[in-house]
Motif scaffolding. Structure first.
Motif, PDB file in Angstrom:
ATOM      1  N   PRO A  71      -3.433  -2.637  -9.152  1.00 46.52           N
ATOM      2  CA  PRO A  71      -3.439  -2.894  -7.701  1.00 46.52           C
ATOM      3  C   PRO A  71      -4.268  -4.092  -7.277  1.00 46.52           C
ATOM      4  N   ALA A  72      -5.513  -4.194  -7.756  1.00 47.13           N
ATOM      5  CA  ALA A  72      -6.374  -5.297  -7.316  1.00 47.13           C
ATOM      6  C   ALA A  72      -5.797  -6.640  -7.741  1.00 47.13           C
ATOM      7  N   ARG A  73      -5.273  -6.707  -8.954  1.00 49.71           N
ATOM      8  CA  ARG A  73      -4.695  -7.956  -9.464  1.00 49.71           C
ATOM      9  C   ARG A  73      -3.462  -8.344  -8.649  1.00 49.71           C
TER      10      ARG A  73
ATOM     11  N   ASN B  39       0.829  -1.215   0.000  1.00 48.49           N
ATOM     12  CA  ASN B  39       0.000   0.000   0.000  1.00 48.49           C
ATOM     13  C   ASN B  39       0.858   1.257   0.000  1.00 48.49           C
TER      14      ASN B  39
ATOM     15  N   GLU C  14      -2.583  -7.337  -5.563  1.00 50.26           N
ATOM     16  CA  GLU C  14      -2.947  -7.680  -4.187  1.00 50.26           C
ATOM     17  C   GLU C  14      -3.520  -9.089  -4.107  1.00 50.26           C
ATOM     18  N   GLN C  15      -4.325  -9.455  -5.074  1.00 51.41           N
ATOM     19  CA  GLN C  15      -4.882 -10.808  -5.103  1.00 51.41           C
ATOM     20  C   GLN C  15      -3.772 -11.848  -5.225  1.00 51.41           C
TER      21      GLN C  15
ATOM     22  N   ASP D 282      -8.141   1.510 -13.418  1.00 47.90           N
ATOM     23  CA  ASP D 282      -7.779   0.103 -13.301  1.00 47.90           C
ATOM     24  C   ASP D 282      -8.982  -0.810 -13.128  1.00 47.90           C
ATOM     25  N   ASP D 283     -10.061  -0.325 -12.507  1.00 48.30           N
ATOM     26  CA  ASP D 283     -11.190  -1.208 -12.241  1.00 48.30           C
ATOM     27  C   ASP D 283     -11.993  -1.523 -13.495  1.00 48.30           C
TER      28      ASP D 283
END
Length: 732
Positions: free
Chosen positions: A201-203, A186, A205-206, A402-403
């Motif tokens: 980021p989401a990818r 983060n 972090e997953q 990104d989303d």
């Protein structure tokens, strides 16, 4: 040894040999074994891992003191008694967290003499030890505190994992707890990702969460995901520690983490079988850290040429060729992943054409960042680039958040997104590539670039600059209009500063050859005016970075490229004063130079990175600072002047100030051990045997002596060229 019975022979028997603690493969190859099931060496070579005797148990010759092994007492064990554990020890072991069997085994191992440990461990713990071991934050010698603090302790104690071979490092043992890893991730997203947006980021972090679940359950390691995580940790730690620790600690810690990222790539055979995560890991380190300080076994993985080669191996340069598009439609490949690949390729291209602008401590760790076009800078790579636009078929990245990265339509460029800065940097990079194409034939043949060509290239830069979206501008109207946006999305305000410095520093670079001529010859006056305007703009941007909200959370002085631009702008103003010392506005211009010098002084005080770089550039400036012989005064004596090259610190003060030789009373009074040698010594501007001389005093001296500076056109061009090369402080 067991007690002998009466009917047994009293003849001494040879003690049986202790069972081996390494696996059979490691013993045959005489390599270090981590004693896991399977061990890291066998796993990397993809062969069966078998043990003899009691299995993978690592005996320790001596017991570990209580303060190192926690609450397990150091009981002595005799050879004449069966090995027994006290009831208290059993309760302590059984209540210990199930996530810590390896550390528990080490404690029991130290107490119970290694190879006998299986008979003494409770059955519940034996079942856990038979499973693959979960990750640990530390190695054989645990430290108190979190994994990151333990890693720092190891660095301070002189422990360097980079001294090991990258193919044999047990990577999971150096991973921090999941919460610490996500916290640093983060930090990276908030303070560094906006410079080079090459992760979703989401990818990511997953992937990190999945990695920790897989390791906890004993599944096979995803080495490329481990490499990506270590690269993020290395970058985040460097800048985070710069604010709390010394630059040496920050650099050492980031270097070790970067080595672990390289070790993960080596163990995954990344060069032969590249992956997107592996490429992201290498790009993050290549952009943000300096490969010059890395172990040579892994440093080549992070060089720009290697990054381009791996990207081509992945086919990123052919993403939108007809054949690849047809295959993608047939197989139904993830659109979001395809867009991510476009981002990665164009990031490499723009980096090649316009070397990013935030150089850190010893970069190129190439390269430590920011808008620099490799081909448009002095040095061995000058007037060249690697990626040719006719040798690729890749659509530009879309202006999308990104989303919704998988959507095939982008937003207008006037709408701010996480990709706005990347796309504007790419536009500037393309203009820089055109400058190289136009200027290289002249420079490579030793010819002067015609002024008409300079003006034509200037128009291209000015045109691109005029198309910058309003939220990346610095005029009062735009700043008021987007004030709320800057507070909500701080990264856009920071990106605005970088893109402004990028354009104005390149305008100075383009007009450098005709800058001084323009002060005397009306035919080139435009170059003189543009150079001064751009230099002043660079200094204004730095003041805004330091004084206006939102302030840079990582102080902009830590970014060497920012400070390099500031120093170059200050030198442009200084040279102008030297060539126009009799101008009616000379006093005002001198004060303008001193204001720029104060910016540099403040940066020196808050950043060791800036201090080292400024000192290096001051040495170059001092070397070129030559003065003509002064006229004889009415009293028949020659006016004081420093020898050439070098500064004479005594010229900063009157002779009446010097009372005692060999003494430095304060920063304003310099004493000399031998007054006869003061004209023969070359003084280091900051760290000399005479003591530290304030930067402002040195620049004041240069301004006072500006009427006597002997710089002709080749001299100041050589000066500016050498200063441009000083973008990697401390690398020489």
């Amino acid at each position: 040894m067991k007690r002998k019975s009466a009917h047994e022979s009293t003849t001494p028997q040879k003690q049986p040999r202790q069972d081996p603690v390494s696996c059979e493969s490691c013993r045959k190859k005489k390599t270090k074994c981590d004693r896991q099931v399977p061990c890291g060496s066998c796993k990397s070579r993809r062969i069966d891992c078998t043990y003899g005797g009691n299995g993978p148990v690592a005996p320790s010759p001596v017991a570990t003191p209580v303060d190192q092994v926690g609450d397990v007492p150091c009981n002595s064990v005799t050879s004449s008694q069966p090995i027994q554990a006290t009831e208290a020890s059993r309760e302590s072991v059984q209540t210990r967290s199930t996530e810590d069997p390896l550390m528990t085994a080490d404690r029991l191992e130290n107490i119970l003499m290694g190879h006998r440990i299986p008979s003494a461990v409770p059955s519940a713990l034996r079942e856990e030890l038979s499973r693959p071991q979960p990750m640990q934050a530390t190695r054989s010698r645990p430290h108190k505190g979190t994994a990151i603090s333990s890693f720092l302790t190891m660095i301070r104690d002189g422990g360097y994992v980079s001294s090991e071979h990258p193919a044999t490092v047990h990577l999971a043992s150096f991973l921090p707890p999941e919460d610490d890893a996500l916290s640093l991730f983060n930090y990276y997203l908030s303070h560094l990702d906006y410079q080079y947006h090459i992760v979703v980021p989401a990818r990511t972090e997953q992937n990190i969460r999945y990695l920790y679940r897989a390791l906890a359950r004993g599944w096979s390691e995803d080495l490329n995901s481990i490499a990506l995580l270590f690269s993020i940790l290395a970058t985040a730690l460097f800048y985070q520690l710069l604010s709390t620790e010394s630059s040496e600690v920050a650099e050492n810690c980031s270097r070790e983490m970067a080595f672990l990222a390289g070790a993960a790539l080596v163990q995954s055979n990344y060069v032969a079988y590249p992956t997107i995560e592996g490429l992201q890991a290498a790009m993050i380190i290549g952009h943000h850290l300096s490969s010059l300080t890395l172990n040579s076994c892994v440093s080549s993985l992070f060089l720009h040429g290697g990054l381009v080669s791996q990207a081509k191996s992945l086919g990123l340069h052919l993403l939108d060729s007809p054949r690849v598009v047809a295959e993608r439609q047939e197989k139904g490949i993830d659109k979001a992943e395809t867009e991510l690949k476009r981002r990665l390729w164009w990031d490499l291209a723009s980096y090649d054409w316009y070397k990013p602008s935030l150089f850190y401590h010893r970069m190129p760790f190439c390269s430590q960042s920011r808008p620099r076009l490799i081909g448009f800078l002095s040095g061995p790579q000058e007037w060249t680039y690697t990626i040719h636009p006719q040798h690729m078929n890749v659509r530009r990245p879309l202006n999308r958040e990104d989303d919704i990265i998988g959507i095939e339509t982008g937003l207008p460029l006037i709408m701010p997104t996480c990709m706005s800065y990347t796309l504007q940097r790419l536009k500037l990079a393309e203009v820089c590539r055109e400058i190289v194409d136009a200027a290289a034939p002249y420079h490579l043949q030793g010819k002067e670039l015609p002024y008409e060509t300079v003006l034509d290239l200037d128009r291209k830069l000015q045109q691109a600059y005029s198309e910058i979206p309003a939220f990346f501008r610095f005029d009062q109207s735009s700043r008021r209009q987007f004030a709320t946006l800057y507070l909500q999305r701080r990264e856009i305000a920071w990106q605005r500063a970088f893109i402004q410095q990028g354009y104005h520093s390149r305008l100075c670079r383009l007009h450098r050859q005709y800058f001084i001529r323009g002060a005397r010859d009306p035919r080139y006056s435009y170059s003189h005016v543009v150079s001064l305007q751009s230099a002043r703009k660079v200094l204004e941007v730095k003041r805004i970075m330091d004084e206006e909200e939102p302030l840079f959370t990582v102080n902009s002085s830590f970014f060497w490229a920012v400070m390099h631009h500031v120093f170059m702008a200050a030198v442009i103003l200084l040279i102008d004063v030297c060539f126009n010392w009799d101008d009616i506005l000379a006093s005002k211009r001198k004060e303008e130079v001193l204001d720029a010098c104060r910016l540099l002084s403040r940066a020196q005080q808050c950043s060791s990175v800036a201090r080292e770089g400024i000192n290096a550039m001051m040495g170059i400036l001092r070397k070129h600072w030559k003065q003509e012989r002064r006229p004889i005064t009415s009293s028949g004596t020659q006016a004081r002047q420093p020898s050439s090259p070098g500064f004479d610190a005594s010229a900063l003060h009157d002779q009446s100030d010097i009372q005692t030789a060999g003494h430095v009373e304060d920063s304003k009074t310099v004493r000399f051990d031998d007054p006869e040698q003061k004209h023969d010594q070359s003084i280091d501007p900051v760290n000399s045997e005479l003591g530290q001389i304030p930067l402002e005093d040195l620049w004041s001296q240069m301004l006072d002596e500006s009427a006597h500076v002997a710089l002709n056109t080749p001299d100041w061009m050589d000066l500016l060229t050498e200063l441009t090369n000083a973008t990697v402080p401390g690398s020489e």
